[in-house]
Every structure is written in C-alpha cells, then in structure tokens.
Write a protein that holds these residues in place. Structure first.
Motif, mmCIF file in Angstrom:
data_model
loop_
_atom_site.group_PDB
_atom_site.id
_atom_site.type_symbol
_atom_site.label_atom_id
_atom_site.label_comp_id
_atom_site.label_asym_id
_atom_site.label_seq_id
_atom_site.Cartn_x
_atom_site.Cartn_y
_atom_site.Cartn_z
ATOM 1 N N SER A 13 29.783 44.207 28.278
ATOM 2 C CA SER A 13 29.397 45.091 27.643
ATOM 3 C C SER A 13 29.214 45.663 28.197
ATOM 4 C CB SER A 13 28.623 44.129 27.125
ATOM 5 O OG SER A 13 27.360 43.829 28.957
ATOM 6 N N GLU A 14 28.838 46.269 30.111
ATOM 7 C CA GLU A 14 28.439 47.394 30.575
ATOM 8 C C GLU A 14 29.753 48.206 31.106
ATOM 9 O OE1 GLU A 14 26.770 48.128 35.161
ATOM 10 O OE2 GLU A 14 26.927 46.582 34.370
ATOM 11 N N ASP A 15 31.286 47.684 30.783
ATOM 12 C CA ASP A 15 32.432 48.553 30.778
ATOM 13 C C ASP A 15 32.852 48.906 29.045
ATOM 14 O OD1 ASP A 15 34.603 48.961 32.034
ATOM 15 O OD2 ASP A 15 36.009 48.127 30.896
ATOM 16 N N ASN A 316 36.930 59.622 45.870
ATOM 17 C CA ASN A 316 35.882 60.578 46.057
ATOM 18 C C ASN A 316 35.058 60.947 45.052
ATOM 19 O OD1 ASN A 316 36.811 62.192 48.561
ATOM 20 N ND2 ASN A 316 38.374 62.843 47.602
ATOM 21 N N PHE A 317 35.515 59.949 43.524
ATOM 22 C CA PHE A 317 35.334 60.667 41.977
ATOM 23 C C PHE A 317 34.740 59.026 41.847
ATOM 24 C CE2 PHE A 317 38.981 63.506 42.011
ATOM 25 C CZ PHE A 317 38.126 64.502 42.918
ATOM 26 N N ALA A 318 33.444 58.692 41.884
ATOM 27 C CA ALA A 318 32.548 57.585 41.673
ATOM 28 C C ALA A 318 32.100 57.943 39.551
ATOM 29 C CB ALA A 318 31.495 57.287 41.949
ATOM 30 N N ILE A 319 32.233 56.987 39.610
ATOM 31 C CA ILE A 319 31.104 56.610 37.866
ATOM 32 C C ILE A 319 30.200 57.206 37.641
ATOM 33 C CG2 ILE A 319 30.896 55.356 36.195
ATOM 34 C CD1 ILE A 319 32.712 52.655 36.652
ATOM 35 N N GLY A 320 30.333 58.420 37.001
ATOM 36 C CA GLY A 320 28.870 59.182 36.976
ATOM 37 C C GLY A 320 29.166 60.458 37.175
ATOM 38 N N ASP A 321 29.654 60.776 38.346
ATOM 39 C CA ASP A 321 30.186 62.182 38.538
ATOM 40 C C ASP A 321 30.714 63.117 37.705
ATOM 41 O OD1 ASP A 321 29.748 61.369 41.104
ATOM 42 O OD2 ASP A 321 31.237 60.682 42.318
ATOM 43 N N PRO A 336 24.136 54.367 33.001
ATOM 44 C CA PRO A 336 23.006 53.481 33.401
ATOM 45 C C PRO A 336 23.706 52.089 34.249
ATOM 46 C CG PRO A 336 22.344 53.508 31.244
ATOM 47 C CD PRO A 336 23.683 55.326 31.888
ATOM 48 N N SER A 337 23.557 51.696 35.131
ATOM 49 C CA SER A 337 24.060 50.393 35.356
ATOM 50 C C SER A 337 23.422 49.260 34.751
ATOM 51 C CB SER A 337 23.932 49.315 36.420
ATOM 52 O OG SER A 337 25.066 50.740 36.661
ATOM 53 N N PHE A 338 23.898 48.534 34.240
ATOM 54 C CA PHE A 338 22.968 47.434 33.323
ATOM 55 C C PHE A 338 22.701 46.193 34.276
ATOM 56 C CE2 PHE A 338 25.319 48.840 29.950
ATOM 57 C CZ PHE A 338 24.289 47.900 27.973
ATOM 58 N N SER A 339 21.569 45.182 33.778
ATOM 59 C CA SER A 339 21.288 43.971 34.814
ATOM 60 C C SER A 339 22.019 43.440 35.538
ATOM 61 C CB SER A 339 19.955 43.811 34.419
ATOM 62 O OG SER A 339 18.282 44.138 34.726
ATOM 63 N N PRO A 340 22.679 42.719 36.112
ATOM 64 C CA PRO A 340 23.885 41.568 36.795
ATOM 65 C C PRO A 340 23.013 39.874 36.258
ATOM 66 C CG PRO A 340 23.127 42.012 38.974
ATOM 67 C CD PRO A 340 21.989 42.836 38.045
ATOM 68 N N GLU A 341 24.114 39.053 35.232
ATOM 69 C CA GLU A 341 23.829 38.430 34.502
ATOM 70 C C GLU A 341 24.477 37.344 35.070
ATOM 71 O OE1 GLU A 341 25.286 38.917 30.690
ATOM 72 O OE2 GLU A 341 23.837 40.356 29.939
ATOM 73 N N LYS A 342 25.417 37.139 36.129
ATOM 74 C CA LYS A 342 25.863 36.149 37.361
ATOM 75 C C LYS A 342 25.987 36.761 38.036
ATOM 76 C CE LYS A 342 28.972 34.618 33.202
ATOM 77 N NZ LYS A 342 30.318 34.104 33.029
ATOM 78 N N ASP A 366 33.713 50.338 43.264
ATOM 79 C CA ASP A 366 34.194 51.443 42.999
ATOM 80 C C ASP A 366 34.164 51.424 41.207
ATOM 81 O OD1 ASP A 366 34.042 53.015 45.437
ATOM 82 O OD2 ASP A 366 36.218 52.626 45.715
ATOM 83 N N GLU A 367 35.179 50.354 40.778
ATOM 84 C CA GLU A 367 35.288 50.380 39.236
ATOM 85 C C GLU A 367 33.895 49.817 38.403
ATOM 86 O OE1 GLU A 367 38.808 47.667 38.652
ATOM 87 O OE2 GLU A 367 39.612 48.324 40.201
ATOM 88 N N GLY A 368 32.793 49.609 38.949
ATOM 89 C CA GLY A 368 31.991 48.895 38.749
ATOM 90 C C GLY A 368 31.811 47.937 38.780
ATOM 91 N N ALA A 369 32.734 46.538 38.627
ATOM 92 C CA ALA A 369 33.119 45.734 37.796
ATOM 93 C C ALA A 369 31.741 45.190 38.546
ATOM 94 C CB ALA A 369 34.612 44.924 37.883
ATOM 95 N N ILE A 370 31.925 45.040 39.779
ATOM 96 C CA ILE A 370 30.045 43.791 40.490
ATOM 97 C C ILE A 370 29.629 44.633 40.876
ATOM 98 C CG2 ILE A 370 32.319 42.249 40.960
ATOM 99 C CD1 ILE A 370 32.380 43.331 43.747
ATOM 100 N N GLN A 371 28.420 44.801 41.519
ATOM 101 C CA GLN A 371 26.884 44.824 41.730
ATOM 102 C C GLN A 371 26.519 44.315 43.367
ATOM 103 O OE1 GLN A 371 23.520 45.805 39.641
ATOM 104 N NE2 GLN A 371 24.178 45.797 37.640
ATOM 105 N N ALA A 372 26.607 44.720 44.353
ATOM 106 C CA ALA A 372 26.471 44.058 46.180
ATOM 107 C C ALA A 372 24.874 44.168 46.151
ATOM 108 C CB ALA A 372 27.035 45.725 46.910
#
Length: 378
Positions: A13-15, A316-321, A336-342, A366-372
């Motif tokens: 859903s975030e993608d 050099n280019f990140a999501i939202g730039d 904006p990013s969603f709150s992690p669910e897992k 970089d792809e926004g697939a995970i949050q650290a």
C-alpha cells in the motif's frame, strides 16, 4: 497517457501511495466475481487522501460474475461513493454478449475470439434498433433485461456530473473483460475524454517573482525569503520529483532507475538540473531517460508535464527529491511514509560479507521497501 500499474496487495500500500503521488487520476480495478476485496478499502482510502478523480472498471465479465447492481451497492455501502455506469454489461460468463454505452446509446455486441487472449470482434448497433439487437444477442432473456436495465438506469440514477467526478464524490463505472480485450479500448477512450489534465503541485521556492506566492518570512528579509507557490504545467522551467527508485531492473548491469514525474517545463536529453538536497550551484546531467512498459524500454528524447520518465540514479536521488532548472530553488513536499506493520531483526551471519550485506540493505532503503529502526544508543 502514462499508466502506473500499482500493486493491489495490501503489503504494497505504501508503494501504491507513492505511485498515486505522481498520478492525476486513479482507476479502481475490481474482479466481477469477487467484488470488493479486503485490500481495496485501504487502497481506496489512499486515493481519497490524495483527492484523485476515481474511475471504476469491473473486469472478468467473461466469467460468472456478481450482478452489476450488487457491485454498485457494495461500492456505495463500503465507500459511500456514488457510481454512474457508463458501460453496462449484457450478461456474464458464457452469456456475456457485450456492453451498452450509455453516453451514446450504442450497444457493442461481443463476438468471441477464436484464440485465447485474442481481440474480440465488435458489432455496433443503436439501442433503438431493437430488431437487429434481438437478432445479434440471440437470447430473449438477455435482450429483455438489457432494455429493462437501460430504462431503469435512465430513470433512477443521478446524472453524470463531471464536477463531482473531479471532486471524487462520483465515480464513472465501466464493465468489460481484459482477457478478451473487450471494453478496454472503450474505457480508455472515455477515460482520456473525462480524466483531468496534468495538474500542478504546490512547492517551496526561493524566487520572489513566483506567481501566486505566499510569503513565510518578514518583509524585511526579501533577499532570503522562502515562498509557497503553485507550479503548474505552464511554468517555463523544468521541474519534477522522484516518486520511486528501483534497482537491478537488468541483473546483468545492476542498474538503478529513479522514476520522475514531470510537473512543468520540458525534459530534453542531456539537460542539466539542480537537486533540492544539493548545493544550488551543483548540477546533474540527465544524459539519458527511459520510458518503461512491462519489460520493454524505450529511450526518451523529450518529455512534457504529466509524463513519467526513468533516469539513471548513481545514488544521489531519493524518493521525494525535486529536480529543477532555473535560478530559483524549488522543492515539492516530500512523500510521507506509512508506519511499519511488520517488524524483524536482520543480522549478517557472515562478517566477511559485510559490504554486500550492507549494500543490499541500502538498496532496499533507497527503494522504500523497508524502514531501518535502531535501538537507542546503538
């Protein structure tokens, strides 16, 4: 027309939200047999957050399906969204005969293709030509139901209101079959006529000459003042924002692409652009841009507002730039990013593979697939 095919599964859903950030219209694709599925609600809420005009296409009418009235009731009950049928089906499954175009009162009779996945042959008949219609439909029950439905829909439904469509309070509704390619071209033609044109985006700019600006600082600080302005397609300078990063599209070359939605101006091959997070004097050369359709790539020489292009991303280019030309610094609001669910711990069991392990994690970030997330004092 640029089509962004977003994942329908709830885990993405975030993608989907990022893709919708680059879109001006949204199409909600429903399964004619299943109707509304659990993840559809979350995706609909994402569309509502963005305030996008929403078009609804009910697919797989060549298979046994729910009644069109059931689907209309489901959408209104679940989402509180009024629908206005444009293409109305005649039967379903093996008895799927075609669709009625309610805007023109033309019935498109479907002739089954001889090969799987082949394009359906179509015969167009005016709704008023009942003799020809009854002969071509060759099913008395379906013919009588078509005539009854046409009368009911005309009498009971609210008229199509394009202002409400643009406000996302009414959704044009279409029926068809993508497998047999029946009703799809009709839908795309209507979509191109009814959908909104490429829209502008609000941005933060350091240029005091920008139109429709609202100042955020005191009058005595003109030289360094920051302004909020609406940048539309007619804005002379090129602007665009990155809404998606994707690595390893070609495993042989380990490439990485940044997907950019052009907001204003014109992209031309080899142009130099500034970057919202870099120094104002630094320029990046966009030597090559690509358009992607499935696994096919084509080189783009020129792109206009509303287009989506893929550019090589050296990291050099990140999501939202924001990328822009001109002397005034421009920055569109971030995505904006969603709150992690897992949640999960990731550990590298082999210390000698630290660099590849870290590189893989960085690419996923970089792809926004995970949050650290890190523990405090780590």
């Amino acid at each position: 027309v640029n089509i962004l095919d977003t994942p329908g599964h709830q885990d993405f859903s975030e993608d989907t939200y990022r893709a919708l950030a680059a879109a001006d219209n949204a199409v909600m694709l429903l399964d004619g047999a299943k109707g509304l599925e659990p993840q559809t609600r979350k995706l609909f809420e994402v569309c509502r957050m963005r305030g996008l005009p929403l078009f609804t296409f009910v697919n797989k009418m060549d298979r046994p399906a729910l009644s069109p009235y059931e689907i209309i009731d489901q959408i209104e009950a679940e989402f509180g969204l009024e629908t206005h049928p444009i293409l109305w089906p005649i039967g379903d499954g093996d008895r799927f005969k075609g669709v009625l175009d309610r805007l023109t009162d033309i019935v498109h009779i479907y002739q089954k293709p001889t090969t799987r996945g082949g394009k359906a042959e179509v015969v167009e008949v005016p709704l008023t030509d009942t003799t020809t219609l009854e002969k071509l439909i060759d099913d008395e029950e379906l013919f009588e139901k078509l005539m009854e439905d046409a009368e009911i829909l005309e009498e009971l439904l609210e008229p199509l209101d394009m202002e409400r469509v643009m406000d996302a309070t009414q959704s044009p509704l279409f029926f068809g079959s993508a497998m047999t390619n029946f009703g799809v071209q009709l839908f795309l033609d209507k979509f191109c006529d009814m959908g909104t044109m490429p829209l502008g985006r609000p941005a933060i700019s350091s240029d005091a000459q920008q139109p429709n600006k609202s100042k955020n600082k005191d009058d005595d600080q003109d030289e360094d003042a920051i302004y909020t302005t609406m940048i539309g397609p007619s804005h002379p300078d090129f602007t665009g924002f990155v809404f998606k990063n994707q690595a390893n599209l070609d495993p042989k070359h380990r490439d990485r692409l940044a997907y950019v939605r052009v907001v204003s101006g014109t992209y031309t091959k080899g142009m130099k652009v500034a970057h919202s997070r870099s120094k104002p004097t630094k320029r990046y050369n966009l030597a090559q841009a690509q358009a992607l359709f499935g696994n096919d790539r084509t080189t783009v020489e020129i792109a206009y507002p509303g287009d989506v292009i893929g550019i090589n991303n050296p990291g050099n280019f990140a999501i939202g730039d924001t990328l822009y030309t001109g002397t005034a610094k421009v920055a569109f609001p971030g995505i904006p990013s969603f709150s992690p669910e897992k949640f999960a711990y990731i550990r590298n069991p082999n210390p000698s593979m630290y660099k590849p392990f870290q590189k893989g994690i960085d690419q996923l970030l970089d792809e926004g697939a995970i949050q650290a997330l890190r523990q405090r004092n780590d």
